[in-house]
Every structure is written in structure tokens, then in C-alpha cells.
Scaffold this motif. Structure first.
Motif, PDB file in Angstrom:
ATOM      1  N   LEU A  83      25.137  24.267 -35.330  1.00 51.93           N
ATOM      2  CA  LEU A  83      25.865  24.780 -36.150  1.00 51.93           C
ATOM      3  C   LEU A  83      25.121  25.874 -37.084  1.00 51.93           C
ATOM      4  O   LEU A  83      24.011  25.742 -37.346  1.00 51.93           O
ATOM      5  CB  LEU A  83      26.265  23.813 -37.403  1.00 51.93           C
ATOM      6  N   ASP A  84      25.774  26.944 -37.063  1.00 44.84           N
ATOM      7  CA  ASP A  84      25.376  28.149 -37.988  1.00 44.84           C
ATOM      8  C   ASP A  84      26.246  28.215 -39.462  1.00 44.84           C
ATOM      9  O   ASP A  84      27.248  29.361 -39.117  1.00 44.84           O
ATOM     10  CB  ASP A  84      25.576  29.368 -37.173  1.00 44.84           C
ATOM     11  N   PRO A  85      25.867  27.803 -40.378  1.00 40.25           N
ATOM     12  CA  PRO A  85      26.736  27.970 -41.479  1.00 40.25           C
ATOM     13  C   PRO A  85      26.614  29.133 -42.099  1.00 40.25           C
ATOM     14  O   PRO A  85      27.660  29.452 -43.011  1.00 40.25           O
ATOM     15  CB  PRO A  85      26.086  26.757 -42.562  1.00 40.25           C
ATOM     16  N   GLN A  86      25.925  30.185 -41.871  1.00 41.34           N
ATOM     17  CA  GLN A  86      25.929  31.578 -42.431  1.00 41.34           C
ATOM     18  C   GLN A  86      26.881  32.319 -41.558  1.00 41.34           C
ATOM     19  O   GLN A  86      27.010  33.607 -41.882  1.00 41.34           O
ATOM     20  CB  GLN A  86      24.424  32.219 -42.155  1.00 41.34           C
ATOM     21  N   ALA A  87      27.254  32.030 -40.389  1.00 42.69           N
ATOM     22  CA  ALA A  87      28.174  33.006 -39.608  1.00 42.69           C
ATOM     23  C   ALA A  87      29.492  32.690 -39.966  1.00 42.69           C
ATOM     24  O   ALA A  87      29.961  31.821 -40.401  1.00 42.69           O
ATOM     25  CB  ALA A  87      27.889  32.450 -38.022  1.00 42.69           C
ATOM     26  N   GLN A  88      30.168  33.791 -39.769  1.00 37.22           N
ATOM     27  CA  GLN A  88      31.761  34.074 -40.429  1.00 37.22           C
ATOM     28  C   GLN A  88      32.312  33.502 -39.238  1.00 37.22           C
ATOM     29  O   GLN A  88      32.297  33.751 -37.859  1.00 37.22           O
ATOM     30  CB  GLN A  88      31.873  35.395 -40.554  1.00 37.22           C
ATOM     31  N   ALA A  89      33.392  32.766 -39.562  1.00 34.79           N
ATOM     32  CA  ALA A  89      34.510  32.154 -38.415  1.00 34.79           C
ATOM     33  C   ALA A  89      35.532  32.982 -38.623  1.00 34.79           C
ATOM     34  O   ALA A  89      35.959  33.613 -39.687  1.00 34.79           O
ATOM     35  CB  ALA A  89      34.681  30.635 -38.889  1.00 34.79           C
ATOM     36  N   PRO A  90      36.304  32.986 -37.483  1.00 34.64           N
ATOM     37  CA  PRO A  90      37.353  33.919 -37.361  1.00 34.64           C
ATOM     38  C   PRO A  90      38.582  33.390 -38.172  1.00 34.64           C
ATOM     39  O   PRO A  90      38.612  32.212 -38.538  1.00 34.64           O
ATOM     40  CB  PRO A  90      37.871  33.947 -35.937  1.00 34.64           C
ATOM     41  N   VAL A  91      39.454  34.114 -38.610  1.00 28.42           N
ATOM     42  CA  VAL A  91      40.815  33.928 -39.309  1.00 28.42           C
ATOM     43  C   VAL A  91      41.947  33.269 -38.533  1.00 28.42           C
ATOM     44  O   VAL A  91      41.878  34.098 -37.386  1.00 28.42           O
ATOM     45  CB  VAL A  91      41.069  34.698 -40.384  1.00 28.42           C
ATOM     46  N   THR A  92      42.252  32.155 -38.631  1.00 31.27           N
ATOM     47  CA  THR A  92      43.402  31.718 -37.747  1.00 31.27           C
ATOM     48  C   THR A  92      44.823  31.725 -38.309  1.00 31.27           C
ATOM     49  O   THR A  92      44.787  31.644 -39.324  1.00 31.27           O
ATOM     50  CB  THR A  92      42.963  30.398 -36.860  1.00 31.27           C
ATOM     51  N   ASP A  93      45.752  31.239 -37.603  1.00 29.35           N
ATOM     52  CA  ASP A  93      47.114  31.188 -38.235  1.00 29.35           C
ATOM     53  C   ASP A  93      47.431  29.859 -38.531  1.00 29.35           C
ATOM     54  O   ASP A  93      48.362  29.682 -39.292  1.00 29.35           O
ATOM     55  CB  ASP A  93      48.063  31.446 -37.093  1.00 29.35           C
ATOM     56  N   LYS A  94      46.312  28.969 -38.174  1.00 28.89           N
ATOM     57  CA  LYS A  94      46.771  27.533 -38.723  1.00 28.89           C
ATOM     58  C   LYS A  94      45.545  27.239 -39.741  1.00 28.89           C
ATOM     59  O   LYS A  94      44.690  27.809 -40.234  1.00 28.89           O
ATOM     60  CB  LYS A  94      46.596  26.570 -37.393  1.00 28.89           C
ATOM     61  N   ASP A  95      46.009  26.101 -40.468  1.00 29.98           N
ATOM     62  CA  ASP A  95      45.169  25.556 -41.598  1.00 29.98           C
ATOM     63  C   ASP A  95      44.105  24.569 -40.777  1.00 29.98           C
ATOM     64  O   ASP A  95      44.522  23.345 -40.636  1.00 29.98           O
ATOM     65  CB  ASP A  95      46.184  24.924 -42.654  1.00 29.98           C
ATOM     66  N   GLU A  96      42.910  25.224 -40.456  1.00 31.58           N
ATOM     67  CA  GLU A  96      42.060  24.591 -39.980  1.00 31.58           C
ATOM     68  C   GLU A  96      40.658  24.850 -40.073  1.00 31.58           C
ATOM     69  O   GLU A  96      40.541  25.825 -40.945  1.00 31.58           O
ATOM     70  CB  GLU A  96      42.333  24.656 -38.272  1.00 31.58           C
ATOM     71  N   THR A  97      39.752  24.157 -40.059  1.00 34.89           N
ATOM     72  CA  THR A  97      38.458  24.427 -40.297  1.00 34.89           C
ATOM     73  C   THR A  97      37.766  24.773 -38.875  1.00 34.89           C
ATOM     74  O   THR A  97      37.626  23.903 -38.028  1.00 34.89           O
ATOM     75  CB  THR A  97      37.598  23.151 -40.864  1.00 34.89           C
ATOM     76  N   VAL A  98      37.240  26.009 -38.807  1.00 36.27           N
ATOM     77  CA  VAL A  98      36.726  26.460 -37.479  1.00 36.27           C
ATOM     78  C   VAL A  98      34.889  26.345 -37.837  1.00 36.27           C
ATOM     79  O   VAL A  98      34.429  26.921 -38.810  1.00 36.27           O
ATOM     80  CB  VAL A  98      37.135  27.855 -37.245  1.00 36.27           C
ATOM     81  N   LEU A  99      34.431  25.589 -36.911  1.00 35.88           N
ATOM     82  CA  LEU A  99      32.897  25.472 -37.014  1.00 35.88           C
ATOM     83  C   LEU A  99      32.351  26.762 -35.999  1.00 35.88           C
ATOM     84  O   LEU A  99      32.743  26.818 -34.936  1.00 35.88           O
ATOM     85  CB  LEU A  99      32.502  24.145 -36.536  1.00 35.88           C
ATOM     86  N   VAL A 100      31.175  27.195 -36.646  1.00 33.57           N
ATOM     87  CA  VAL A 100      30.840  28.152 -35.620  1.00 33.57           C
ATOM     88  C   VAL A 100      29.326  27.710 -34.995  1.00 33.57           C
ATOM     89  O   VAL A 100      28.457  27.304 -35.946  1.00 33.57           O
ATOM     90  CB  VAL A 100      30.057  29.277 -36.517  1.00 33.57           C
ATOM     91  N   PHE A 101      29.275  27.552 -33.724  1.00 36.04           N
ATOM     92  CA  PHE A 101      27.856  26.972 -33.133  1.00 36.04           C
ATOM     93  C   PHE A 101      27.332  28.093 -32.380  1.00 36.04           C
ATOM     94  O   PHE A 101      27.851  29.272 -31.666  1.00 36.04           O
ATOM     95  CB  PHE A 101      28.399  25.983 -31.917  1.00 36.04           C
TER      96      PHE A 101
END
Length: 182
Positions: free
Chosen positions: A155-173
């Protein structure tokens, strides 16, 4: 001015072939995208008219970026797609991603996704010269989280996740650096 068609390589693993998307794959993609299996990649959608555009987006990455995702299938049956994996980078993605999907139960539980995604990562590092890659994973997608971890991602908590159309949490590995896996 026309855009030249890129060369799309065919990659192999011990059991699999990773190849260019073909028109014949569109119906298997539609079956996947209209099933619950696609819930973490924008589905299930409203049918062929929507899934066709998404499939064309997948194939179009090759022409527009010079790289894209591969269809993976067994060497014994290269015309029957089991899923998709490889480099992925829509305009609104903060970083280049290595993604994967498994389209049907026939592709589950045999290590195919790991084998295919590992080979696609090697392609991104060796052939495309990437020095880093991420995988964006919905936090509810336990199978993809397990695959990312099996591939050595953290997991890379410093990385930016893409914005999505759904209400979801996107993790960045974050994938291991090329020198750690090549």
C-alpha cells in the motif's frame, strides 16, 4: 494525419498467452461486464452498447499510448479469453497502472491472473522502460488485494488515487521496483 497502428506483441508464460484484444473477445467482455464479476471495474453495466465502448477504450490504449492491456488465455485455447491484464493509463489516472480482470469462473483459482499480471509487469519494466507502477484496487475487492500482495505490492498511502464516478475507496498498491523483480 493518421496515427500508425502499434505493434502489439504476444507474450507467453508457462501456461498462458497474452495477446492483443480481438473483435472476437468483445462478447466475452460483454458477458463479464454485465455480470457481478465486474462490480469493481465499472459494472455491471447496461449492456452491449456500454460494454462495447469500454472494450474499445481498452483496445484504443494501444493506438493512443503505444501500450495497453493484453487478453490472457491458455496456450491450449488461445481464442477463449480468460481475462485482461497489463499497462493501463487513462487521461485521468494519476500514474501508469498495471491492471487485471478475470472474466469468468474458468479463469479463477488456477493462478492465471498472477501468472499473466507478473508477465505484464515484466513487459512494462523491460520493454516499456517503466521505473514504477501502481495498481488501483477497490478496498472491497479482496481477491485483487490478495493478488497485489502476492505480487509483492505494498500500500502506498502517499500516492494519489484516481477520481471515480462511484462512491468508493480506491487503494493504491505500489509494485516493487524493476530491480527487485527482474
Amino acid at each position: 494525419m493518421s496515427t500508425p497502428l502499434p505493434h502489439i506483441p504476444t507474450l507467453e508464460t508457462e501456461r498462458l498467452i497474452l495477446r492483443a484484444p480481438r473483435m472476437g473477445d468483445a462478447l466475452a467482455w460483454d458477458d463479464f461486464m454485465t455480470s457481478q464479476r465486474s462490480e469493481f471495474v465499472g459494472g455491471p453495466n447496461a449492456g452491449l452498447h456500454v460494454s462495447w465502448r469500454a472494450f474499445a477504450h481498452v483496445a484504443g490504449q494501444w493506438m493512443l499510448r503505444g501500450y495497453g492491456s493484453f487478453i490472457f488465455a491458455t496456450k491450449d485455447d488461445p481464442d477463449t479469453p480468460l481475462g485482461l491484464t497489463g499497462p493501463w493509463h487513462p487521461l485521468n489516472w494519476p500514474e501508469r497502472e498495471l491492471g487485471w480482470t478475470v472474466w469468468s469462473e474458468a479463469g479463477e483459482g488456477k493462478g492465471y491472473a498472477f501468472e499473466a499480471a507478473t508477465r505484464a509487469r515484466r513487459y512494462a519494466y523491460e520493454d516499456l522502460g517503466w521505473d514504477t507502477a501502481v495498481s488501483y484496487v477497490d478496498d472491497r475487492n479482496t481477491r485483487s488485494i490478495a493478488l497485489a500482495e502476492r505480487m509483492g505490492c505494498v500500500l502506498d498511502p502517499q500516492a494519489q488515487a484516481p477520481v471515480t464516478d462511484k462512491d468508493e475507496t480506491v487503494l493504491v498498491f505500489r509494485h516493487p521496483a524493476p530491480e527487485a523483480v527482474l
